[in-house]
Design a protein around this motif. Structure first.
Motif, short mmCIF file in Angstrom:
data_model
loop_
_atom_site.label_atom_id
_atom_site.label_comp_id
_atom_site.label_asym_id
_atom_site.label_seq_id
_atom_site.Cartn_x
_atom_site.Cartn_y
_atom_site.Cartn_z
N GLU A 114 56.37 -45.41 -36.54
CA GLU A 114 57.23 -46.42 -36.58
C GLU A 114 56.50 -47.54 -36.59
OE1 GLU A 114 59.60 -46.24 -33.27
OE2 GLU A 114 60.04 -44.51 -32.88
N SER A 152 55.17 -54.80 -27.29
CA SER A 152 57.46 -55.03 -27.46
C SER A 152 57.69 -54.05 -26.90
CB SER A 152 57.77 -55.45 -28.80
OG SER A 152 57.32 -54.72 -29.52
N ASP A 153 57.53 -53.12 -26.51
CA ASP A 153 58.43 -51.31 -26.68
C ASP A 153 58.02 -51.43 -24.53
OD1 ASP A 153 56.00 -50.71 -26.31
OD2 ASP A 153 57.05 -49.10 -27.91
N GLY A 179 56.53 -45.48 -29.88
CA GLY A 179 55.75 -46.55 -31.00
C GLY A 179 54.59 -46.84 -30.29
N SER A 180 54.64 -47.70 -28.91
CA SER A 180 52.91 -48.13 -28.81
C SER A 180 52.42 -46.78 -28.42
CB SER A 180 53.76 -49.18 -27.54
OG SER A 180 54.13 -48.39 -26.35
N VAL A 188 54.88 -51.31 -34.58
CA VAL A 188 54.65 -51.42 -33.58
C VAL A 188 54.16 -53.06 -33.41
CG1 VAL A 188 53.57 -48.69 -32.01
CG2 VAL A 188 52.13 -50.89 -33.45
N LEU A 205 57.50 -44.12 -24.31
CA LEU A 205 57.89 -45.20 -25.79
C LEU A 205 57.66 -44.74 -26.42
CD1 LEU A 205 56.31 -47.67 -22.56
CD2 LEU A 205 58.74 -47.93 -22.83
#
Lengths: 209, 154
Positions: B58, B133-134, B25-26, B60, B23
């Motif tokens: 990015e 959130s991702d 970001g995270s 997160v 994913l």
């Protein structure tokens, strides 16, 4: 159905508690407090009147603190962060003060007497510095204590359906004569806190003369 | 990008963190210095602490967390007003900018572990999963320290 009935009782209880707390707020914070001359500073310990019990079940009152400097703070044992942090901070200050701690009263007054009975207080203070005493008692007496220290507290319902307590988290310092000296604010660094306590302890001689 | 990949790899090697899913970001989130205080029985809520670092480029958003130990876990923020009254409230979603670290530290924020399924005993360690959130998840092992602990070192 049974579950709904329990929830119903729960809601009734919360409403009743809300009223009790509102009454408490009125006395501590509201017009009841405004009726008197008030600079917002805690009263001298000699001017406070309340009766509680310590974590060993012995009756205690503010006049018993006069004669030695005192550190007094409010909290509750269901508190996950602020109270254990304050108690741990105080334990650290006491360790730094070393042997002088037997010349100091250190009192933790619960704002949640419903859950913090003598037994709960005894278990809880046992995890921290042995000089720390835990005081609890009747709600009306806790209200009077908070009024004397100009401390505030209120019950707040959490998402999980329990309640938590919002409360004054400062530590109040008194000299040996029972006069308010200063507060140590929540999470104040040790390099500020320990000298403040030393100052309160030095006033012991002045207070005694 | 090389730097990011390296820091993520280093984080995976140095800390017991497991990021899942490819994913954005995270996967670049690093959780460090996680710890909690021991509980008194199961009726009182307990608090855990950690530092959440976004090593990526990015932003997160940390949306929540879970632990098998507690039926309900959420991040709470502590605020102290001018009169010295401390209040805690759910922190909601927490946006972490690139290269930023969010300190979930005593007196600032804590992971509130509510309705414990069993007591948390000093010396043990338990997994805590952060959700983003991702859709990404990061699981960290949090050692349980004493009730009077003031930081990850005790």
């Amino acid at each position: 159905m049974r579950r709904r009935a329990i929830l119903g009782y729960g809601a009734g209880g919360v409403a009743a508690l809300g009223l009790t707390l509102l009454a408490g707020w009125w006395q501590v914070d509201g017009s009841g407090a405004l009726a008197r001359e008030d600079d917002g500073r805690p009263l001298p310990l000699t001017a406070m009147e309340f009766d509680l019990v310590d974590h060993e079940g012995r009756p205690v009152s503010p006049d018993m603190l006069v004669g030695q400097p005192s550190l007094v703070f409010f909290g509750f044992t269901f508190c996950p962060d602020v109270c254990p942090t304050t108690l741990a901070d105080i334990s650290g200050w006491l360790d730094e003060l070393g042997t002088a701690t037997h010349e100091l009263n250190v009192v933790f007054i619960t704002v949640d007497p419903e859950r913090d009975d003598v037994e709960a207080m005894a278990e809880y203070v046992g995890y921290f510095h042995p000089a720390i005493r835990g005081w609890t008692g009747l709600e009306e007496q806790i209200v009077r204590a908070a009024e004397g220290f100009r401390a505030t507290y209120e019950r707040a319902t959490t998402d999980s359906g329990d309640y938590t307590m919002n409360h004054t988290s400062s530590v109040f310092l008194f000299d040996a004569a029972g006069r308010f000296v200063s507060t140590v604010d929540y999470h104040e660094p040790r390099e500020f806190a320990v000298p403040k306590i030393r100052r309160a302890m030095e006033q012991e001689t002045e207070g005694a003369t | 990008m090389k730097h990011v990949a390296r820091s993520t790899l280093a984080a995976l090697l140095l800390t017991p963190v497991l990021a899942t899913g490819a994913l954005a970001g995270s996967e670049d989130v690093v959780v460090e210095n996680a710890w909690s205080r021991a509980s008194i029985g199961t009726s009182r809520p307990c608090a855990a602490f950690m530092e959440v670092r976004n090593a990526g480029d990015e932003a997160v958003t940390l949306t929540g967390l879970r632990s098998d130990l507690a039926m309900m876990s959420e991040i709470h923020r502590v605020t102290t007003d001018a009169r010295g009254v401390s209040t805690m409230a759910p922190a909601g979603a927490i946006v972490i900018a690139p290269e930023e670290t969010v300190a979930v530290a005593p007196g600032v924020m804590h992971v509130m572990l509510m309705h414990l399924r069993r007591p948390m005993q000093e010396g043990e360690s338990f997994p805590l999963t952060l959700t983003f959130s991702d859709g990404g998840k990061v699981t960290v092992a949090a050692p349980v320290l004493g009730i009077a602990a003031r930081g990850p070192e005790g």
